[in-house]
Scaffold this motif. Sequence first.
Motif, mmCIF file in Angstrom:
data_model
loop_
_atom_site.group_PDB
_atom_site.id
_atom_site.type_symbol
_atom_site.label_atom_id
_atom_site.label_comp_id
_atom_site.label_asym_id
_atom_site.label_seq_id
_atom_site.Cartn_x
_atom_site.Cartn_y
_atom_site.Cartn_z
ATOM 1 N N LYS A 1 44.668 45.106 47.053
ATOM 2 C CA LYS A 1 44.328 44.806 45.662
ATOM 3 C C LYS A 1 44.341 43.292 45.463
ATOM 4 O O LYS A 1 45.138 42.578 46.050
ATOM 5 C CB LYS A 1 45.370 45.437 44.732
ATOM 6 C CG LYS A 1 45.226 46.939 44.645
ATOM 7 C CD LYS A 1 45.178 47.394 43.177
ATOM 8 C CE LYS A 1 44.543 48.760 43.058
ATOM 9 N NZ LYS A 1 45.258 49.832 43.753
ATOM 10 N N ASN A 2 43.465 42.806 44.625
ATOM 11 C CA ASN A 2 43.399 41.383 44.284
ATOM 12 C C ASN A 2 43.133 40.482 45.484
ATOM 13 O O ASN A 2 43.521 39.330 45.511
ATOM 14 C CB ASN A 2 44.682 40.932 43.578
ATOM 15 C CG ASN A 2 44.814 41.622 42.251
ATOM 16 O OD1 ASN A 2 43.875 41.617 41.450
ATOM 17 N ND2 ASN A 2 45.948 42.254 42.023
ATOM 18 N N HIS A 3 42.452 41.072 46.481
ATOM 19 C CA HIS A 3 42.050 40.258 47.627
ATOM 20 C C HIS A 3 40.643 39.730 47.366
ATOM 21 O O HIS A 3 39.793 40.462 46.880
ATOM 22 C CB HIS A 3 42.074 41.121 48.888
ATOM 23 C CG HIS A 3 41.930 40.327 50.148
ATOM 24 N ND1 HIS A 3 40.705 39.946 50.618
ATOM 25 C CD2 HIS A 3 42.857 39.850 51.020
ATOM 26 C CE1 HIS A 3 40.885 39.260 51.744
ATOM 27 N NE2 HIS A 3 42.183 39.189 52.007
ATOM 28 N N PRO A 4 40.413 38.446 47.693
ATOM 29 C CA PRO A 4 39.082 37.896 47.390
ATOM 30 C C PRO A 4 37.941 38.584 48.139
ATOM 31 O O PRO A 4 36.809 38.506 47.701
ATOM 32 C CB PRO A 4 39.184 36.426 47.796
ATOM 33 C CG PRO A 4 40.447 36.283 48.538
ATOM 34 C CD PRO A 4 41.318 37.434 48.199
ATOM 35 N N ALA A 5 38.269 39.271 49.250
ATOM 36 C CA ALA A 5 37.201 39.979 49.969
ATOM 37 C C ALA A 5 36.552 41.016 49.063
ATOM 38 O O ALA A 5 35.433 41.449 49.311
ATOM 39 C CB ALA A 5 37.748 40.640 51.217
ATOM 40 N N ARG A 6 37.266 41.432 48.029
ATOM 41 C CA ARG A 6 36.671 42.402 47.113
ATOM 42 C C ARG A 6 35.529 41.798 46.301
ATOM 43 O O ARG A 6 34.698 42.516 45.760
ATOM 44 C CB ARG A 6 37.733 42.956 46.163
ATOM 45 C CG ARG A 6 38.758 43.796 46.894
ATOM 46 C CD ARG A 6 39.629 44.550 45.917
ATOM 47 N NE ARG A 6 40.508 45.451 46.632
ATOM 48 C CZ ARG A 6 41.045 46.532 46.105
ATOM 49 N NH1 ARG A 6 40.785 46.847 44.858
ATOM 50 N NH2 ARG A 6 41.825 47.309 46.809
ATOM 51 N N ASP B 1 41.286 53.236 37.420
ATOM 52 C CA ASP B 1 41.910 52.133 38.151
ATOM 53 C C ASP B 1 41.833 52.317 39.658
ATOM 54 O O ASP B 1 41.559 51.378 40.386
ATOM 55 C CB ASP B 1 43.394 52.009 37.768
ATOM 56 C CG ASP B 1 43.536 51.247 36.459
ATOM 57 O OD1 ASP B 1 42.530 50.644 36.024
ATOM 58 O OD2 ASP B 1 44.640 51.278 35.879
ATOM 59 N N ALA C 1 35.447 34.600 54.026
ATOM 60 C CA ALA C 1 36.555 34.853 53.099
ATOM 61 C C ALA C 1 37.925 34.567 53.706
ATOM 62 O O ALA C 1 38.873 34.284 52.984
ATOM 63 C CB ALA C 1 36.487 36.300 52.618
ATOM 64 N N ARG D 1 44.050 35.599 40.426
ATOM 65 C CA ARG D 1 42.919 36.506 40.327
ATOM 66 C C ARG D 1 43.064 37.444 39.128
ATOM 67 O O ARG D 1 42.127 37.660 38.357
ATOM 68 C CB ARG D 1 42.833 37.317 41.616
ATOM 69 C CG ARG D 1 41.512 37.967 41.830
ATOM 70 C CD ARG D 1 41.523 38.695 43.164
ATOM 71 N NE ARG D 1 40.621 39.832 43.059
ATOM 72 C CZ ARG D 1 39.332 39.763 43.360
ATOM 73 N NH1 ARG D 1 38.828 38.648 43.800
ATOM 74 N NH2 ARG D 1 38.564 40.819 43.219
ATOM 75 N N ARG E 1 33.235 52.758 34.302
ATOM 76 C CA ARG E 1 33.883 51.815 33.405
ATOM 77 C C ARG E 1 33.018 50.582 33.194
ATOM 78 O O ARG E 1 33.046 49.968 32.143
ATOM 79 C CB ARG E 1 35.183 51.344 34.045
ATOM 80 C CG ARG E 1 36.345 52.155 33.616
ATOM 81 C CD ARG E 1 37.584 51.423 34.065
ATOM 82 N NE ARG E 1 38.705 52.305 33.892
ATOM 83 C CZ ARG E 1 39.898 52.046 34.380
ATOM 84 N NH1 ARG E 1 40.095 50.928 35.078
ATOM 85 N NH2 ARG E 1 40.882 52.872 34.183
#
Lengths: 344, 797
Positions: A150-155, A165, B170, B352, B546
């Motif tokens: 979660k909250n990884h820039p790769a996303r 969620d 990345a 982030r 969403r």
Amino acid sequence: MEMQEELRIIQKEAAGELEKISDKPGLEEIRLRILGKKGQLTQMLRSMGKLPPEERPKAGQMINAVRQKLTEQMDELEVKLRRREQERALEREVIDITEPRAHTLYGSKHPLSLVEDKLISIFTSMGFDVVEGPEVELDLFNFELLNIPKNHPARDAQDTFYIEDNIVLRTQTSGVQAHTMLERKPPIRIICPGRVYRADEVDATHSPVFHQMEGLVIDKDVTMADLKGTLDIFAKSLFGEDVTTRFRPSFFPFTEPSAEVDLTCMACHGKGCRVCKGTGWIEVLGAGMVNPKVLEMCGIDSSVYGGFAFGLGIERIAMLHYGITDMRLLYEGDVRFLSQFRED
Amino acid sequence: MKVPMQWIKSYTAIPMDADAFQDAMIMHGTGVEGVEDQTKNVRNVVVGKILTVIPHANSDHMVICQVDVGEQEPVQIVTGAPNVHEGDEVPVALVGAELPGGIKIKKGKLRGVDSYGMCCSGPELGVPEYLYPSVGDKGLLVFHEDYTPGTDVCSILGIDDQIIDFEILANRPDCLSVWGVAREAAVTVGTSFEKPDITFKTVPGKMSDYVRIEVKDTDLCPRYVGRIVRNVKIGPSPMWLRKALFGAGVRSINNIVDITNYVMLETGHPMHAFDLDKVKNGHIIVRRAFSNETITTLDGKERALSPDMLMIADETSATGIAGVMGGEESEITEGTHTVLFEAAAFDRANIRITTRALGLRTEASGRFERGVCAATCREAADRACQLVDLLDAGEIIDDVFDCYPNPRPQVRIEASVERINRKIGMDISGEEMKDILTRLEMQVELNGDVLTVVPPVYREDVENEADLSEEVLRIHGYEYIGSTLLRGETAPGSRNANMRVTDRVGRFLASKGFYEIRNFSFISPKSIEKLNLDQEDPRCRLMTLRNPLGEDTSVMRTTLIPSMLGTVSLNQNRNNDRAMLYEIAPVFDEFNRKTGELPQEISTLSIGAYGEGVDFFLVRDVVQDLLNSFGIETMIIRGKENYLHPGRTAFLTANGERIAVIGELHPDVAKSFEITKRTVVAEINLRMVCALEKEVSHVKPLPKFPAVTRDLALVMAEKTMVGTVLEVIRSTGKPILSDVQVFDIYRGAPMMPGTKSVAFSLQFRNPDRTLSDEDVNPVMQTIMEACKNSCNAVLRL
């Protein structure tokens, strides 16, 4: 020899008449007249009683000989007539074989299916099983088990559609890797074609729904050269013997080392052209050695097993293969477009 | 990320041209999107000295100049610029010159006077005011210094470089910097990276005399470095600095702000400069936001904060969002005297979350999200101080604030040369691996097979042996990877059950003339409404995205019919006379889904067809034949679907469960989808097909005794379904009735209106003997009676 003369005349007249006959009723009429129950020859046979007994056998022989001869002639003629009749009938039935008829000969699968089928046959022949996974997917499988926390820039590279969620529309078929590793024991060889989703606006080269195919091999002693060998076979089977692969360093969270894989441009055979922007290479897929972190998260002992994974875009291959320049054609379903494809 | 080549070259020698450099970088792990050669935008533009200016006889605003462009004779140029003065030096685009935007200069005639070139303004050359200050677009660019006429203007104006647009992967935030790519460049091209010595003059002083910094939440701010510059002289930056920023796509503002930007570009560390005189009580607090706290950001928007966001605050309120955006009150201005440089590291994930929540992304936040190395914060702050010293922009206090309570522990990786080679399929010696890793600034020890490696602090991505194998491989060269075949035990691969069914269905329908379509899996909720389904219909319960691209693509399909109708409509609108289409895709069952769980994805086939020769029966037969081809026998019953013609709808059932619906489109629904031609659609549950599929396992022996055939013509009411009568005949004809077919249906005189005559051909057979009339007659009698009693179908006389 009155009778002999009579027979000769009958025979001669019959021959003359038979020559003129052109249809079966005519023939039957003669047959009846000469050979029928009340026919001339039958009458003659009957009238033999008037002859002296010693002449009878000979007369009988003579009459029967003529009878047989005539019968043969008539049978022969009958065959001839019948054949002629059939010929005429066939002639009457001549058709214009170029005359068009309104009906559809065949339809076709969608070009994306045709490409998928080709890929499937290439990889199944190398021992890969075809598996599927859900399109609405848990974040866990789409990201976390693939080393994308979660909250990884790769996303960022994959603009994701969310349902909840922890529930997403899968952004890549790679999630099936995780499912497979958790469900099967090595050795594993699978491919997974399927729909994926990313929040991209529709244009000539983007679509929010598109198709990928993921491949995964897990075994002992799998090397990056095996990956290259496998992809070489794929490239040659799909695009021809003169196509080779080029690996460039890249980064994917679920593989290490990772590679961007280019194929020789099929438009110019590597000389450089508009399609490949002069480079001679076309970027077609991403690949790499499965990151040991992913193996461990999916319950596979990374000290024993390793493997490789690759992923490619079906649209990209279809567009290259068929020379399609606008992706939207693939989704609008115009029959004038769809009817250009054939199974091969 | 745009980086001027000259900037890289100031740290690393690049003994090749930009194209070769680009290729080398790509093949060793640093992506390049493209190279922009600034000099190709401006060609053949030289310094020209204006010798004489005379008015143009036919124009009230143009003038005729004689301009020395370094050739034997001056050239005559007509210009309408308002600032033409004898003796000034201006850029002159000669005949044949090229300007940005593909403009080519030709000899011209302006109101009757020949003109051999063009005097240029800054914007005409693509030179903004902040790069070479002059009069902007209000007239000709006038050079500040004297140059020899004829000198090319590019290097004077700072547009003589090649700008490389790097595409940084990345996992390499360290390469989001000039130093980062210069380091990679050195390893790639085999030269060395020469980082500048960071030394500068300081004056004695104490931080506490200027500022008090409190980092309250070190979990979100692992390191905070502050340095003070006093007696600041705000002014313009020198040309080299403006040029470097311009090449990187950053606007020059003033020396202090430019230094922060320059250091960010060079080191990858976002920097912040505070005007310390404007920080209330000289007290900076790094803390989480209070609940219900708000802040007005530089863009003038008031934003609601939450306690998981990190703030830069003074004693009364938050003044900036840490790592995202600074506050307005402490901005550097002309009158700034004392500056605090901040070089900090913030938690990636937290930044982030904050940017997502606020919908606010900046260059700084982008960098912090991808990872800014805490270990090198001090170096960045010092580099800024060095530039202050170099530019003579102020005095640096020797004291430093540095809060770094938990330095990242050193990473030590043990790796096996043999295992690395086994993974990458190569045979690279331990020595070569050691050499490669050493060039990557790693500390390496090699003992036999064992490599012990300590990566440099800025390489936070290197954690294990797999990472080392990639480093070794990419520097050694991906082009040396071999090509071998997989070994090991394998069975032939195969499709899973669903995909086998999909494949067969596709081939069957293609052979019947149908074309496959592929639609998006998400549709507009309106297109479901258009089907007029009952409110409680499960298909009306929609799984909603969403963050859809738009309402049109906001819900997941619960039926394939709306998409099919969309495609049918498109084909009719494009005057395609006939279309027979199918789609195979999952539908998503939201009705039975619980929150937090995934929906059932039910593989489904839809069919849509219109045009000559297409009617209900065609589609019905195709669907029935298709199911039969899977060994699935179906019953057909009259069906009801609100979107279908009430009299032309059928359900097919298998084992009592509905497997397919077939029908002609209801005129109302056709209208709302803008469909004008009669259209037949069908939807088939392929999951059931998969489950019910029967393989042929045993063949029946061929009959030994002949069959007896009887015809039967029955008159029945029009509304009596032939299928029902067939069923009656089949069931009463057992066991000797072996087949029954309808061979004619007749309506019209002499039949009564509202009736039809249906002719059946019945076949009887006994496997063990030849049937006689005595066997068949009573069965025929029973059949006729049954038809009469249950269907009111009577023998036609």
